[in-house]
Design an enzyme around this catalytic site. Structure first.
Site, PDB file in Angstrom:
ATOM      1  N   GLN A 310       1.251  -1.134   0.225  1.00 13.11           N
ATOM      2  CA  GLN A 310       0.164  -0.267  -0.225  1.00 13.11           C
ATOM      3  C   GLN A 310       1.141   1.247   0.108  1.00 13.11           C
ATOM      4  O   GLN A 310       1.897   1.098   0.958  1.00 13.11           O
ATOM      5  CB  GLN A 310      -0.832   0.037   1.495  1.00 13.11           C
ATOM      6  CG  GLN A 310      -1.465  -1.143   1.252  1.00 13.11           C
ATOM      7  CD  GLN A 310      -1.370  -2.322   2.253  1.00 13.11           C
ATOM      8  OE1 GLN A 310      -0.223  -2.532   2.496  1.00 13.11           O
ATOM      9  NE2 GLN A 310      -2.520  -2.947   2.643  1.00 13.11           N
ATOM     10  N   GLN A 332      -0.109  -0.036  -5.825  1.00 10.73           N
ATOM     11  CA  GLN A 332      -1.084  -0.594  -4.551  1.00 10.73           C
ATOM     12  C   GLN A 332      -1.923   0.356  -4.308  1.00 10.73           C
ATOM     13  O   GLN A 332      -1.030   1.001  -3.758  1.00 10.73           O
ATOM     14  CB  GLN A 332      -0.895  -2.192  -3.410  1.00 10.73           C
ATOM     15  CG  GLN A 332      -2.286  -2.433  -3.052  1.00 10.73           C
ATOM     16  CD  GLN A 332      -1.498  -3.252  -2.530  1.00 10.73           C
ATOM     17  OE1 GLN A 332      -0.233  -3.728  -2.394  1.00 10.73           O
ATOM     18  NE2 GLN A 332      -2.322  -3.882  -1.245  1.00 10.73           N
ATOM     19  N   ASP A 333      -3.013   0.483  -4.299  1.00 10.61           N
ATOM     20  CA  ASP A 333      -3.369   2.090  -3.549  1.00 10.61           C
ATOM     21  C   ASP A 333      -3.445   3.087  -3.929  1.00 10.61           C
ATOM     22  O   ASP A 333      -3.298   4.052  -3.206  1.00 10.61           O
ATOM     23  CB  ASP A 333      -3.443   1.674  -1.765  1.00 10.61           C
ATOM     24  CG  ASP A 333      -4.171   0.345  -1.377  1.00 10.61           C
ATOM     25  OD1 ASP A 333      -4.695  -0.152  -1.931  1.00 10.61           O
ATOM     26  OD2 ASP A 333      -4.577   0.548  -0.317  1.00 10.61           O
ATOM     27  N   ASP A 354      -6.537  -2.837  -6.477  1.00  9.17           N
ATOM     28  CA  ASP A 354      -7.266  -1.890  -5.621  1.00  9.17           C
ATOM     29  C   ASP A 354      -6.818  -0.608  -5.926  1.00  9.17           C
ATOM     30  O   ASP A 354      -6.783   0.247  -5.024  1.00  9.17           O
ATOM     31  CB  ASP A 354      -7.244  -2.393  -4.088  1.00  9.17           C
ATOM     32  CG  ASP A 354      -7.944  -3.356  -3.182  1.00  9.17           C
ATOM     33  OD1 ASP A 354      -8.114  -4.203  -4.427  1.00  9.17           O
ATOM     34  OD2 ASP A 354      -7.181  -4.031  -2.619  1.00  9.17           O
ATOM     35  N   ARG A 421     -13.320  -5.208  -6.220  1.00  6.17           N
ATOM     36  CA  ARG A 421     -13.650  -5.836  -5.733  1.00  6.17           C
ATOM     37  C   ARG A 421     -13.975  -6.111  -4.464  1.00  6.17           C
ATOM     38  O   ARG A 421     -13.888  -4.991  -4.254  1.00  6.17           O
ATOM     39  CB  ARG A 421     -12.461  -7.408  -4.906  1.00  6.17           C
ATOM     40  CG  ARG A 421     -10.986  -6.584  -4.855  1.00  6.17           C
ATOM     41  CD  ARG A 421      -9.932  -7.210  -4.825  1.00  6.17           C
ATOM     42  NE  ARG A 421      -8.577  -6.661  -3.901  1.00  6.17           N
ATOM     43  CZ  ARG A 421      -8.107  -7.640  -3.066  1.00  6.17           C
ATOM     44  NH1 ARG A 421      -7.864  -8.404  -3.121  1.00  6.17           N
ATOM     45  NH2 ARG A 421      -6.889  -6.801  -2.511  1.00  6.17           N
TER      46      ARG A 421
END
Length: 515
Positions: A310, A332-333, A354, A421
């Site tokens: 993250q 990520q993120d 994500d 998701r």
């Protein structure tokens, strides 16, 4: 000792008597039975003599419930403060520090909701944010795997339930707002629209690395903005250059506008990450909480790389924030649409896992979404974080384009890329009139963990185009739907979903109100 204990119990029972609190037990039970969590409602109304105002109608009960949530949030904040010295290491301390900031903001938002001038739509936004902040507080401990000590001592389930009650009591249809002829929600004021569309907006201060401006760093200009008088629009021109710094625009810094010289020219970059020792919340290169924030022509970047998990490029918890012709680059993120009402127009978003996530009520319009080459061969574009069915939050992707980033294109056949998701139980995401390239997996959506949230989520697709848009082999979850009704789809258009017509016109950012 027995007589003293008996006397004490007698005094306590008199103190908490429903008659003294202003309501009969039957009244309390009747009103609380209308909420999703009646037990804490009954308990706190019965046990606190300060609640005396008569309840004649539902609006009275909503005000009382909001005041109750505010009181409990303030109590939880005080308890949280006392836990600081008990933190066992730096990571636990970092998660605790996030919670202190998040609870302070939650108290502020609930307190604003109690104001008589607050509209129902604003109340739902700010109560949603308060509940999101409680969840984000927990996330920091989860990031570091330190959930066994400080986190249980916080025990704020009652507060979450009381906020959930207020959301249920206040729920309603707050749509039917409009966009102006320039395509912006009407919440963007005319003056802000001119600033966004002007080729040379007049700046209050200039940031330039070569010393030709008022400041050499963005942070220095933000600090100066905090000392200005009033809270009118404050324009900071950030000249071309790469600014390696972490920028924090706090609650008190309202109506800040950052104007860069264009994507790839004005770059603000950092490298904080969870594996590097910061929480997801604090990993952001640029974090904005002050309301009314606007950015134009800037690249926000996090260079921690995929291996550090993250790592946020930008986090916004700014209500009525607008991002126009900006780029967000990470893995990520990447983009943390944390909370409040947000609008993104003609932006580029790059990432892997994500990479558009959070619990804002947010619309992306005419944007380019670029999944990159992930280490584990799986991309998930969105992870929406709605935890309560009455939060007015969700991710709406409208008239955008999803295609492989340059590093993914040569290997995209070996990578599975999904639209999203379900990070939380009531995750809500809609793709509408968006071009989906062939990189999108035929199933479309990916589970989070087993059957979690598959019945309670809301995932929709409406009138998308491109080789990845076929819904023939999409997931069969109860919460997934192919939207065929224009009226259902229009709920997620900017005019309805983020009351765009009431605030975006002032920013001069073009927008389309409906489908």
């Amino acid at each position: 000792m027995a007589p003293i204990i008996t006397l004490t119990l007698l005094l306590v029972s008199l103190f908490i008597s429903p008659a003294i609190s202003g309501y009969s037990q039957a009244q309390i039970n009747s009103w609380c039975s209308q909420t999703p969590h009646p037990q804490p409602c009954v308990y706190f109304l019965t046990h606190n003599p300060k609640y005396r105002a008569p309840i004649k109608r539902k609006s009275d009960f909503f005000k009382l419930s909001t005041q109750l949530a505010l009181d409990r949030c303030t109590h939880a904040q005080n308890n949280l403060y006392s836990l600081g010295p008990k933190c066992r290491d730096q990571r636990e301390k970092a998660a605790w520090a996030d919670c202190m900031e998040l609870y302070e903001e939650a108290v502020h938002r609930i307190n604003t909701t109690v104001n008589p001038s607050c509209t129902a739509a604003e109340a739902q936004t700010w109560l949603s944010t308060a509940l999101t902040n409680l969840e984000t507080c927990k996330s920091g401990f989860l990031d570091f795997g330190v959930t066994d000590y400080i986190m249980p001592l916080m025990s704020n389930n009652n507060l979450s339930m009381l906020l959930s009650n207020t959301l249920a009591l206040n729920k309603g249809d707050y749509g039917n707002t409009r966009f102006n002829k320039d395509g912006f929600p009407t919440w963007v004021r005319p003056g802000d629209r001119k600033l966004l569309q002007s080729s040379t907006p007049v700046a209050n201060v200039v940031v330039a690395q070569d010393g030709s401006g008022n400041y050499k760093t963005v942070s220095a200009a933000i600090a100066a903005a905090g000392k200005r008088s009033g809270s009118g629009r404050y324009v900071i021109h950030v000249k071309q250059g790469t600014y390696t710094e972490n920028v924090d625009i706090g609650t008190s810094l309202k109506n800040i506008m950052l104007v860069g010289d264009g994507i790839g020219k004005t770059i603000i970059t950092g490298s904080r990450s969870v594996d590097g020792g910061t929480t997801t919340f604090k990993s952001a290169t640029v974090a904005v909480v002050g309301d009314g924030f606007i950015a134009r022509g800037i690249t926000f970047r996090n260079t921690a790389g995929a291996k550090n998990h993250q790592a946020v490029a930008l986090r916004s918890g700014s209500d009525l924030s607008v991002f126009y012709q900006c780029s967000f680059e990470g893995y990520q993120d990447t983009l943390y649409v944390h909370s409040q009402r947000q609008f993104y127009r003609e932006c580029d978003i790059y990432g892997t896992v994500d990479f558009i996530f959070g619990n804002a009520a947010v619309v992306f319009q005419n944007c380019n979404i670029y999944p990159r080459n992930p280490p584990n061969k799986t991309n998930t574009i969105t992870a929406q974080g709605r935890t309560d069915p009455n939060q007015n939050t969700g991710i709406s992707i409208h008239n955008c384009r999803v295609t492989a980033a340059p590093d993914l294109k040569p290997v995209q056949s070996s990578v599975k890329t999904y639209l999203g998701r379900p990070w939380k139980e009531y995750s809500r995401t809609v793709f509408m009139k968006t071009s989906l390239d062939s990189l999108i997996n035929p199933a479309g959506w990916m589970p989070w963990s087993g059957n979690f949230a598959l019945d309670t989520l809301y995932y929709g697709e409406y009138a998308n185009t491109g080789p990845g848009s076929s819904t023939a082999n999409r997931v069969k979850w109860k919460g997934y739907r192919v939207i065929t009704s224009a009226s259902e789809a229009s709920r997620f258009a900017p005019g309805n979903f983020i009351a765009a017509n009431t605030w975006i016109p002032t920013t001069n950012v073009p927008f389309t109100s409906g489908l």
